[in-house]
Design an enzyme around this catalytic site. Structure first.
Site, short mmCIF file in Angstrom:
data_model
loop_
_atom_site.label_atom_id
_atom_site.label_comp_id
_atom_site.label_asym_id
_atom_site.label_seq_id
_atom_site.Cartn_x
_atom_site.Cartn_y
_atom_site.Cartn_z
CD GLU A 165 -4.76 -0.54 8.89
OE1 GLU A 165 -4.04 -1.57 8.82
OE2 GLU A 165 -5.38 -0.07 7.92
CD GLU A 179 -3.36 0.47 1.83
OE1 GLU A 179 -3.39 -0.62 2.40
OE2 GLU A 179 -4.28 1.31 1.93
C1 RAM Z 1 -6.65 1.71 4.34
C2 RAM Z 1 -5.47 2.61 4.56
C3 RAM Z 1 -5.73 3.92 5.21
C4 RAM Z 1 -7.14 4.37 5.14
C5 RAM Z 1 -7.91 3.73 4.05
C6 RAM Z 1 -9.34 4.18 3.98
O1 RAM Z 1 -6.42 0.98 3.17
O2 RAM Z 1 -4.48 1.91 5.20
O3 RAM Z 1 -5.31 3.95 6.54
O4 RAM Z 1 -7.11 5.75 4.97
O5 RAM Z 1 -7.88 2.36 4.19
#
Ligand code: RAM
Length: 911
Positions: free
Chosen positions: A715, A444
């Site tokens: 996260e 990502e």
């Molecule tokens: C995930 C990302 C990010 C977020 C989006 C919507 O893929 O890691 O943190 O902003 O989602």
């Protein structure tokens, strides 16, 4: 009085500066108190000739004073002399210089060159030029860029100490070039080599690991400017006379890693091909470059239950590992990366998803030092294959990121909070690699606007992020359209999609943070159309009720109160969130319009703001003050964005408190509510409750991850579950700064460092105690100089130390004291005795403890059960400092222990 620092466009002595009207800032230091600048003068010269002389200007501005002299010329050295007078009759001066860059991309006269390799060739092309110089050389500058990421060597030596140039921009509209000082590197016979990796331009990127996102061919453009002692100048530029080959780097991808074969004998050399790419979009490097900023030594060698051989570096970082080795000819060593070990202690690379992150080195039989060139990894552990003997001293982890200046520090009496601060700072460093990424490790690493937006204010305390965001916001504006608004990731590789609230609001919120933090009006000027464009986009999506209630939204992303939604967007009405941000962004635009003297606009957006507020109240708050989404985030945004009518606020505050109580005093917020929840509580007489949720140590809380050994921000609140299992949703990074956005509240409320005027020209110092922390010490280096706030509350005495930089003033609210004090610059010490709430609690608890402790048996109980008792927040709170002193051996006396715990708990509850 002395001038401590002279910055030009935030930088000390920049070269390659590509700003036509650079701005000068200086920091005044003085041993006297209440120092204010009364006048300044700025003299800028080129080759001894004056190009700008302000003369003495009566002014107190010392930050971002704009150049108004004769038009700057490219590739020229300018000397700057600043003189300052203060209100104490002192005068002082400081000198510096800057060197302009090309000022226009089209000033690069060289040709774009590329190769003609077969499509399946993985190796990085190396563009080569050999040439002679005959005269004595004075200075050498290299101006270069590439499609891909590049490194230049002159006579075998890399120029500069930076990585990942030319950085990641919206290559369709903007491409940066870099300037390098290469004095002393040329000889009579010279060889220049430019190696290019796929990077973001051509490399595999995005969720689908798509190659060739911007183009299927890397290319180089460079000029070596040789200034001879005799005053003549020669330029060696990329053109048809260059050759191309491949070298030791046999493959390189940001996600996948790099393979270096040091036995590889140079390929055949072939002719280059000319390439066409618009030079009009070339701009100078806008932010600080990426560098290795810290080298971490290996902490531990581990053989896992599965037999893997690992090294632990003790810290989750972004970068790579430098390996020193003497292998046999052809020996292949593989370095694999992971953030974490699983609960059995085995290597766990699952959080990387499809990002392979293997660096492979093939040895040549000699002593060698390997590093990769065009890849970076997010890791704390490496797994080593292909090497018999592993010596820790041969492995060094290199942490790399955009080289921002650190501006903030925060420590307090609670070690878990100190670790949290460290985790926030590391996640910022790890993710501010040229662009603000969501995470640095998996497939990502994208510039998610929402993540950057929620974290920006915290980021601006920890580091100087003015240039970093200046660059990225230009890309944001360049990707924005009237039809779709602002993309979710910048640079946008996810394709056309309408903007989403809280994410696309980065367009308004981040310029505002930069303006507030640094007093930078230019960022508002530059971004104004983009800011306004985003609000206008929302307006164009609104229904008759004046609200935005259609289209895709992330809502309160990853909130825990998701019972009403099957997806990841949390329980709060998504459009409630969207309209709260609509109001907030409109509020920012109307304020920006006023600052920029756009009176028409100011009126338009004032009216719009009032309309949105009314519509919001009509739709989302009942006539009796009940929120439609009575979630934590629903209440928090209504309060924090000041949307709820005054008469409803009390009920919303109590709904928030009830919701928190229903969650056993824990948060349940996602990306939207988390940055603001503690602010909303502190602002509404619930600072103690803010303190309680902040200091929770069990799931879900900030300190839960700390107790689980995190060295960066996760996260998810439960990226690692209490039983040691991992979240297996397929989206679980251990290095995501979004929830680190609590940092702003720590600096603002616990340390009490706030700006009352943009750029901290006027400062508010207002520390507020919470139970569980009895001292805090924080610093913030503002553009005017360092601010310090430190307090300690001990033995019935409160001590506060404050430092206020010269040329600023401050209002101070001492903790637990009624009236504010106005002060000027200088160092201040306050000491007073008070019956503070914190003290009251401390002492009443201490007395109770003392009574209990008088029972000799209690000493033994504490000893025996210390670990369990440490899990009780109340006991820990009161007792953590003295517990260690009473520990000695004790028998197992369960009932009495229980009695002690119950007494403590009861006495706490009755408080
Ligand atoms: C995930 C990302 C990010 C977020 C989006 C919507 O893929 O890691 O943190 O902003 O989602």
């Amino acid at each position: 009085m002395r001038l401590e620092e002279l910055r030009i466009e935030y930088q000390a002595k920049p070269i390659g500066l590509d700003v036509r009207k650079p701005r000068f800032s200086w920091i005044i230091a003085s041993d006297e108190k209440n120092v204010l600048q009364t006048a300044y003068s700025i003299l800028v010269t080129k080759d001894g000739e004056t190009v700008w002389n302000t003369g003495r200007v009566d002014s107190n501005s010392s930050v971002l004073v704009e150049y108004q002299g004769i038009e700057l010329e490219p590739c020229s050295l300018y000397n700057v002399l600043v003189e300052v007078w203060d209100n104490k009759g002192n005068q002082s001066c400081i000198e510096s210089y800057f060197e302009t860059g090309l000022l226009k991309g089209t000033n690069l006269k060289a040709d774009w060159i590329t190769h003609n390799f077969e499509a399946e060739e993985q190796a990085c092309p190396v563009f080569v030029k050999e040439f002679k110089t005959e005269k004595e050389i004075d200075t050498v500058r290299v101006y270069a860029t590439a499609l891909g990421v590049y490194e230049i060597k002159i006579n075998g030596e890399k120029i500069g100490d930076t990585y990942f140039a030319p950085g990641w921009t919206n290559y369709k509209k903007r491409l940066q070039y870099q300037t390098y000082k290469a004095d002393g590197m040329l000889k009579e016979d010279n060889k220049i080599e430019i190696t290019i990796g796929n990077g973001w331009y051509k490399g595999i990127f995005g969720f689908m690991c798509t190659p060739n996102i911007y183009g299927d061919r890397v290319a180089a453009l460079a000029e070596i400017h040789i200034n001879y002692v005799d005053g003549t100048k020669e330029i060696i530029g990329t053109d048809e006379s260059w050759k191309v080959t491949t070298g030791a780097i046999r493959s390189s991808e940001i996600y996948m890693g790099e393979t270096i074969d040091s036995c590889y004998i140079e390929d055949e050399v072939s002719d280059v091909q000319l390439f066409s790419f618009d030079k009009n979009i070339i701009v100078g490097q806008e932010s600080e470059p990426v560098r290795i900023t810290e080298r971490l030594s290996a902490k531990e060698f581990i053989v896992t239950p599965k037999g893997e051989r690992l090294i632990d570096f003790g810290q989750n970082i972004t970068g790579f590992v430098e390996v020193k080795v003497k292998g046999t000819v052809g020996q292949k060593i593989t370095i694999k990366h992971a953030e974490v070990l699983d609960k059995d202690g085995n290597f766990y690379p699952e959080t990387l998803r499809q990002a392979v992150s293997h660096d492979v080195y093939i040895c040549n039989g000699e002593e060698q030092t390997f590093i990769p060139h065009f890849t970076f990894h997010g890791f704390r552990y490496i797994c080593i294959e292909g090497l018999e003997e592993i010596k820790l001293e041969n492995f060094t982890a290199c942490a790399m990121h955009t080289h921002m200046e650190q501006t903030g520090s925060f420590t307090c009496s609670n070690p878990l909070v100190n670790q949290l601060q460290s985790n926030i700072q590391w996640s910022q460093r790890d993710n501010f690699l040229d662009i603000p990424t969501d995470c640095p490790q998996r497939d990502e690493r994208l510039g998610w606007t929402g993540d950057a937006q929620v974290f920006a204010a915290t980021a601006a305390y920890n580091h100087n992020v003015a240039l970093f965001f200046t660059k990225w916001l230009r890309d944001l504006a360049s990707e924005q359209t009237k039809e779709l608004g602002v993309p979710h990731v910048i640079p946008n590789i996810l394709g056309a999609q309408e903007g989403a609230s809280a994410w696309s609001d980065a367009a308004t919120i981040i310029p505002w943070v930069i303006y507030q933090t640094y007093g930078d009006v230019r960022i508002l000027e530059d971004q104004y159309e983009s800011m306004k464009g985003w609000v206008d986009f929302i307006t164009s999506r609104c229904g008759e009720n004046g609200l935005w209630q259609t289209g895709f939204q992330y809502g309160d992303w990853l909130a825990l109160d998701k019972e009403e939604s099957a997806d990841r967007t949390g329980a709060t009405d998504k459009y409630l969130v969207a309209n709260a941000y609509y109001a907030y962004s409109t509020d920012i635009v109307r304020k920006a319009a006023k600052i920029l003297n756009k009176n028409e606009d100011a009126k338009i957006y004032d009216e719009l703001y009032e309309k949105i507020k009314i519509a919001f109240n009509d739709e989302y708050i009942t006539k009796t003050g009940r929120m439609v989404s009575e979630t934590q985030t629903g209440c928090v945004v209504a309060l924090h964005f000041d949307l709820a009518e005054e008469k409803y606020r009390e009920r919303i505050v109590s709904a928030l408190a009830t919701n928190i109580a229903n969650h056993k005093n824990h948060l349940s917020t996602g990306f939207v509510g988390t940055p603001y929840i503690c602010h909303a509580l502190s602002d509404n007489n619930l600072h103690d409750l803010a303190g309680t949720i902040f200091l929770q140590e069990d799931y879900p809380s900030w300190l839960y991850s700390v107790k689980k050994g995190a060295t960066t921000i996760w996260e998810r609140w439960n990226s690692i579950l209490p039983n040691g299992d991992f979240d297996v949703s397929g989206m679980n990074s251990l290095n995501h700064y979004a929830y680190g956005s609590i940092g702003e509240w720590m600096y603002k409320r616990l340390a009490g460092i706030n700006a009352l005027e943009p750029g901290y020209k006027k400062i508010l110092i207002k520390p507020e105690f919470i139970k569980g922390i009895n001292s805090v010490s924080a610093t913030f280096k503002s553009v005017h100089g360092e601010i310090k706030s430190a307090w300690i509350c001990k033995d019935k005495c409160i001590k506060v130390d404050i430092e206020i930089p010269a040329n600023t003033t401050a209002i101070v609210y001492l903790p637990e004291q009624e009236n504010p004090i106005e002060i000027g610059s200088g160092s201040y010490h306050y000491e007073y005795v008070t019956e503070t709430s914190l003290e009251k609690e401390r002492f009443s608890m201490d007395t109770k403890l003392e009574e209990i402790m008088n029972e000799p048996i209690a000493v033994q109980i504490f000893t025996q059960y210390a670990p369990q008792m440490l899990d009780n927040p109340m006991i820990k709170l009161v007792y953590q400092n003295t517990l260690a002193e009473v520990l000695s051996s004790a028998p197992d006396i369960q009932p009495l222990f229980q009695m002690v715990v119950d007494t403590l708990n009861k006495s706490y509850k009755s408080e």
